[in-house]
Design an enzyme around this catalytic site. Sequence first.
Site, PDB file in Angstrom:
ATOM      1  N   HIS A 165      -1.331  -8.089  -2.760  1.00 59.01           N
ATOM      2  CA  HIS A 165      -2.130  -7.386  -1.753  1.00 59.01           C
ATOM      3  C   HIS A 165      -2.269  -5.906  -2.065  1.00 59.01           C
ATOM      4  O   HIS A 165      -1.579  -5.358  -2.937  1.00 59.01           O
ATOM      5  CB  HIS A 165      -1.514  -7.585  -0.364  1.00 59.01           C
ATOM      6  N   CYS A 181       6.605  -8.921  -2.080  1.00 57.66           N
ATOM      7  CA  CYS A 181       5.201  -9.105  -2.450  1.00 57.66           C
ATOM      8  C   CYS A 181       4.799  -8.215  -3.626  1.00 57.66           C
ATOM      9  O   CYS A 181       5.505  -7.273  -3.980  1.00 57.66           O
ATOM     10  CB  CYS A 181       4.301  -8.810  -1.256  1.00 57.66           C
TER      11      CYS A 181
END
Length: 205
Positions: A165, A181
């Site tokens: 992301h 992440c």
Amino acid sequence: MPTRRRFLSTTSATIAGAALLPVFADPLLAQTATGTEAAQPSEEFQVDSRFQPQVVRIKQSFAPGQLLILPRSHYLYFVIEPGKAIRYGVGVGKAGLEFSGTATIDVKKEWPTWRPTDEMIARSPSTYAKFNGTDYVMPGGPGNPLGARALYLFQDGKDTYFRIHGTIEPSSIGRSVSSGCIRMLNSHVIDLYNRVPLGTVVTVL
């Protein structure tokens, strides 16, 4: 499954004269967040040149269309043809929180909403106080920690809760600071988002 050692031993320097890739514009990147959310992230921060998107040579056995991530090097590779990939700089998870293995991108979202996992809330209750004991979900936008785009990683049809992301912390690129992440600059994740379809295989070495 390819190993990090095998991959690194066959990755060469940047192709001489390779131009930087085009950046896909998004109107929301120019907006300013309002209210109580964080201010709009600045993309004026200049990461080291080695973390800018560039075309590099890799081992020809890697299939075009797949994503390869080397957390220790803070690089993500998108294989565009045999022996060639686009390399992006990324931020990755702290020791013990990083994802490893193979997954597929089963969901893609523009300006995604976000809520920390229960594990994140338990680890840092003060940081995520407004989420603790509530069902609050942060709306998408320039102040959202997931940034401009998110690619959701699944294994055997189940959400791993790991994502590739954007970020509101551009200085985290090239570092191991996330809750697991893979972070990219917003302009870079928009570029990647437009290149990879659902079902893309992601291998974290």
